[in-house]
Design an enzyme around this catalytic site. Structure first.
Site, PDB file in Angstrom:
ATOM      1  N   ARG A  36     -19.868 108.069  93.726  1.00  0.00           N
ATOM      2  CA  ARG A  36     -19.152 108.874  94.700  1.00  0.00           C
ATOM      3  C   ARG A  36     -19.391 110.129  94.442  1.00  0.00           C
ATOM      4  O   ARG A  36     -19.532 111.009  95.658  1.00  0.00           O
ATOM      5  CB  ARG A  36     -17.966 108.518  94.543  1.00  0.00           C
ATOM      6  CG  ARG A  36     -17.124 107.119  95.236  1.00  0.00           C
ATOM      7  CD  ARG A  36     -15.755 107.065  95.001  1.00  0.00           C
ATOM      8  NE  ARG A  36     -15.485 105.754  95.801  1.00  0.00           N
ATOM      9  CZ  ARG A  36     -14.403 104.951  95.589  1.00  0.00           C
ATOM     10  NH1 ARG A  36     -13.722 105.087  94.641  1.00  0.00           N
ATOM     11  NH2 ARG A  36     -14.195 103.758  96.288  1.00  0.00           N
ATOM     12  N   LYS A 203      -8.747  85.530 101.307  1.00  0.00           N
ATOM     13  CA  LYS A 203      -7.303  85.188 101.900  1.00  0.00           C
ATOM     14  C   LYS A 203      -7.638  85.328 103.670  1.00  0.00           C
ATOM     15  O   LYS A 203      -8.263  86.404 104.042  1.00  0.00           O
ATOM     16  CB  LYS A 203      -6.221  85.906 101.674  1.00  0.00           C
ATOM     17  CG  LYS A 203      -5.766  85.656 100.257  1.00  0.00           C
ATOM     18  CD  LYS A 203      -4.359  85.692 100.108  1.00  0.00           C
ATOM     19  CE  LYS A 203      -3.937  86.597  98.613  1.00  0.00           C
ATOM     20  NZ  LYS A 203      -3.161  87.831  99.120  1.00  0.00           N
ATOM     21  N   GLY A 353     -14.876  95.908  99.552  1.00  0.00           N
ATOM     22  CA  GLY A 353     -15.208  96.362  98.234  1.00  0.00           C
ATOM     23  C   GLY A 353     -16.030  95.359  97.570  1.00  0.00           C
ATOM     24  O   GLY A 353     -16.828  95.395  96.824  1.00  0.00           O
ATOM     25  N   GLY A 376     -10.875  99.740 102.214  1.00  0.00           N
ATOM     26  CA  GLY A 376      -9.514 100.026 103.033  1.00  0.00           C
ATOM     27  C   GLY A 376     -10.028 100.368 104.421  1.00  0.00           C
ATOM     28  O   GLY A 376      -9.590  99.814 105.272  1.00  0.00           O
TER      29      GLY A 376
END
Ligand code: ADP
Ligand code: MG
Length: 396
Positions: A36, A203, A353, A376
């Site tokens: 990062r 999911k 991710g 996200g």
């Protein structure tokens, strides 16, 4: 999404506030992965090369109480940044106050300063995460122009992104932010066609928003991973002990109906009696027998997906095809990575991710056009949502 970028503002002699994403993994005060920091370098270098004073800040980890602050200082990050830039980087161990103000006022053109973890402001009343107006105003007062390069937090309205921008200070995107908007944003708003989306992961509930948004946008949606079996159940198939979300079966029925031919489900599964790499595996076409659980897509599905991908010009992949963390169930994800890698002339994007981790772990990182840095945030972009951090950047 035509947003102003760092190239649209004059930086010479300016105090340039840069919200970066320095949320790096730390173990005992040592940075275990500096990706990062490296990803933020183009923006930081551009500021200093153009005569600006770079005032950098970021959140790091979750901080709710005084005790949480331990091991969450940005100091080691500032040191690593200094090594990467090959020049001194000042660190101020506070998020506001005279020490910070003096340090900022003493900066010369080309200087770099990092101040402390913005979430330290959450200990006393969630000022950062709650987008406290007074805090945003204070940080904005330290600079002349605001560069937001933290895509990973763009789906949150915090004081360090939206708060600063809403004071009216000129607000532009950094290079990393610009890249994410270009690839992830344009894939869903203006894709080159055919546009194929591949959605997997554990999911259905995590991906409903993405599936719903992409039904109208993509030409094909390939489904894999654990959510396969909620769709199987919706079709009245046997799923054995596979992962299923009973409360999403009705929704899966609706999605199947709405998507029609666009939605492509796996036709076979690699199964096992336990969620383990140490028990025998079986291969089943269609129904999963009682006592077995589907943990990966099978070879016929890999071939079907590869065929569906042929000729694609835009591919968005979110969610592994199986439990890739266990070698017995990694082939589906490897197969899809290979099929995507073989596409000529396609823009290929990973948003998610675990999918990004899978592609990197399996050795395909350089085969994709873009691997999103924000799990996200990229998911919300794929859902067609407006990201507050992005919305707060000035339009071109
Ligand atoms: P991403 O982070 O890329 O959006 P998710 O978080 O939705 O992906 O899902 C990743 C997880 O899904 C992985 O840990 C993987 O093991 C799990 N998974 C994939 N296929 C299955 C399956 N058939 N059964 C159970 N878990 C699965
Ligand atoms: Mg995940």
């Amino acid at each position: 999404m035509a947003k102003k970028t760092i190239k649209d503002v004059d930086l010479k002699d300016k105090k340039v506030l840069v919200r970066v994403d320095f949320n790096v993994p730390l173990k005992d005060g040592v940075i275990t992965n500096d990706n990062r920091i490296v990803a933020a370098l183009p923006t930081i270098k551009y500021v200093i090369e153009n005569g600006g004073k770079a005032i950098l800040f970021s959140h790091l980890g979750r901080v709710k109480t005084e005790e949480d602050k331990a091991g969450k200082s940005l100091k080691p990050v500032a040191e690593r940044l200094g090594e990467l830039l090959g020049k001194p980087v000042a660190f101020v161990s506070e998020t506001r106050g005279t020490e910070l103000e003096t340090a900022v006022n003493n900066m010369k053109d080309g200087d770099v300063l990092v101040f402390e973890n913005t979430r330290f402001e959450d200990v006393d009343g969630k000022k950062e995460s709650g987008n406290d107006a007074e805090l945003g105003k204070y940080w904005a007062s330290l600079g002349d122009v605001f560069v937001n390069d933290a895509f990973g937090t763009a789906h949150r309205a915090h004081a360090s992104n939206v708060g600063i921008a809403s004071t009216g200070i000129p607000t532009v995107a950094g290079f990393l932010m610009e890249k994410e908007i270009k690839f992830v944003g344009e894939a869903v708003t203006a894709p080159k066609r055919p546009f194929v989306a591949i959605l997997g992961g554990a999911k259905v509930s995590d991906k409903i928003g993405v599936i719903e948004n992409l039904i109208s946008k993509a030409d094909k949606i390939l489904i894999g991973g654990g959510m396969t079996y909620t769709f199987y159940k919706a079709k009245g198939m046997n799923i054995g002990k596979s992962l299923v979300e009973e409360d999403k079966v009705e929704l899966a029925k609706e999605l199947i109906e709405k998507a029609g031919d666009k939605l492509i489900l796996p036709i076979d599964s690699i199964t096992a009696a336990e969620f383990s790499n140490d028990v025998p595996t079986e291969e089943h076409t269609g129904d999963v027998p009682d006592g077995q659980m589907g943990l990966d897509i099978g070879p016929e599905s890999i071939a079907l997906f590869a065929q569906a991908l042929e000729g694609a010009k835009t591919v968005v992949w979110n969610g592994p095809m199986g439990v890739f963390e266990m070698s017995n169930f990694a082939n589906g994800t490897i197969g899809v990575c290979e099929a995507i890698a073989n596409l000529a002339d396609a823009t290929t994007i990973i948003g998610g991710g675990d999918s990004a981790a899978a592609a990197i772990q399996l050795g395909f990182a350089d085969k994709f056009t873009h691997i999103s840095t924000g799990g996200g945030a990229s998911l919300e972009l794929l859902e067609g949502k407006e990201l507050p951090g992005l919305a707060a950047i000035n339009d071109k």
